[in-house]
Design a protein around this motif. Structure first.
Motif, short mmCIF file in Angstrom:
data_model
loop_
_atom_site.label_atom_id
_atom_site.label_comp_id
_atom_site.label_asym_id
_atom_site.label_seq_id
_atom_site.Cartn_x
_atom_site.Cartn_y
_atom_site.Cartn_z
N ARG A 119 3.92 -9.24 47.52
CA ARG A 119 4.73 -7.11 48.00
C ARG A 119 4.46 -7.03 48.97
O ARG A 119 5.56 -5.78 49.01
CB ARG A 119 3.25 -6.37 46.89
CG ARG A 119 3.17 -7.14 45.54
CD ARG A 119 2.75 -5.80 45.05
NE ARG A 119 1.16 -5.98 44.62
CZ ARG A 119 0.31 -7.01 44.44
NH1 ARG A 119 0.44 -7.49 43.68
NH2 ARG A 119 -1.04 -6.53 45.12
N LEU A 120 3.42 -7.22 49.83
CA LEU A 120 3.73 -6.87 51.77
C LEU A 120 5.31 -7.07 52.04
O LEU A 120 5.70 -6.34 52.42
CB LEU A 120 2.61 -7.11 52.12
CG LEU A 120 1.44 -6.11 52.36
CD1 LEU A 120 0.32 -6.95 53.17
CD2 LEU A 120 1.43 -4.46 51.96
N ARG A 121 5.64 -8.83 51.88
CA ARG A 121 6.45 -8.42 52.27
C ARG A 121 7.76 -8.29 51.74
O ARG A 121 9.37 -7.72 52.43
CB ARG A 121 7.15 -10.11 52.20
CG ARG A 121 5.92 -10.84 52.85
CD ARG A 121 6.01 -12.74 53.26
NE ARG A 121 4.88 -13.30 53.95
CZ ARG A 121 3.96 -14.15 53.80
NH1 ARG A 121 3.34 -14.45 52.62
NH2 ARG A 121 2.93 -14.52 54.40
N GLY A 122 7.68 -8.41 50.06
CA GLY A 122 8.53 -7.02 49.46
C GLY A 122 8.91 -6.11 50.15
O GLY A 122 10.10 -5.46 50.41
N LEU A 123 8.01 -4.91 50.57
CA LEU A 123 8.43 -3.85 51.38
C LEU A 123 8.28 -3.83 52.31
O LEU A 123 9.24 -2.96 52.87
CB LEU A 123 6.71 -2.80 50.81
CG LEU A 123 5.83 -3.04 49.44
CD1 LEU A 123 4.76 -2.67 49.49
CD2 LEU A 123 7.08 -1.78 48.93
N GLY A 124 8.13 -4.64 53.37
CA GLY A 124 9.13 -4.31 54.43
C GLY A 124 10.19 -5.20 54.97
O GLY A 124 10.44 -4.77 56.11
N SER A 126 12.35 -4.17 52.68
CA SER A 126 13.56 -3.42 52.97
C SER A 126 13.31 -2.08 54.72
O SER A 126 13.78 -1.53 54.72
CB SER A 126 12.80 -2.67 51.81
OG SER A 126 12.15 -1.96 52.59
N HIS A 127 11.86 -2.32 55.28
CA HIS A 127 11.98 -1.98 56.45
C HIS A 127 12.92 -2.34 57.68
O HIS A 127 12.88 -1.97 58.61
CB HIS A 127 10.92 -0.76 56.62
CG HIS A 127 10.43 0.16 55.53
ND1 HIS A 127 9.85 -1.04 54.59
CD2 HIS A 127 10.91 1.31 55.75
CE1 HIS A 127 9.54 -0.08 53.97
NE2 HIS A 127 9.93 1.21 54.86
#
Length: 128
Positions: A119-124, A126-127
């Motif tokens: 999940r963190l990688r998915g959020l990261g 997009s940034h």
């Protein structure tokens, strides 16, 4: 040197290191574990670290501090650490003694820890 069973195993899964603590570690073994894991973070360019403590029936203040230090060092090297597998009795004792894992994320088990990192990688991404 040590002909006994491994106290800790560190396995690579992609850019994640999974470190499983198999038995209680004394303070010197905990420090050696910290050095080994930090070295492997650089060697494998790890982005995620999961430390599985499910086999431990005690986490004392030194172990707790060392785990937090590992997470801080890993963060400074660009990796996120998740502690998984804290047993219910261990969690209860830690709370009663006023100990916690600080800012280090925890998860129920290895599967949940991997999901957290995913999940963190998915959020990261997009940034990036």
């Amino acid at each position: 040197m040590n002909s006994g069973p491994a106290l800790v195993s560190i396995l690579r899964q992609g850019d994640t290191l999974v470190a499983s603590v198999h038995t209680a570690l004394d303070d010197s073994e905990m420090v050696r574990f910290q050095h080994d894991l930090v070295r492997q973070i650089g060697e494998h360019r790890a982005r995620g670290i999961i430390i599985d403590v499910a086999a431990l029936d005690v986490i004392d203040s030194f172990a707790s501090r060392t785990l937090r230090s590992i997470a801080d060092i890993a963060r400074l090297r660009g990796a996120v650490t998740v502690i998984v597998g804290i047993q219910p009795d261990v969690a209860f004792a830690m709370v009663c003694l006023g100990m916690d894992m600080g800012e280090v994320p925890t998860a129920l088990d290895l599967e949940e820890g991997l999901a957290y990192l995913s999940r963190l990688r998915g959020l990261g991404s997009s940034h990036g």
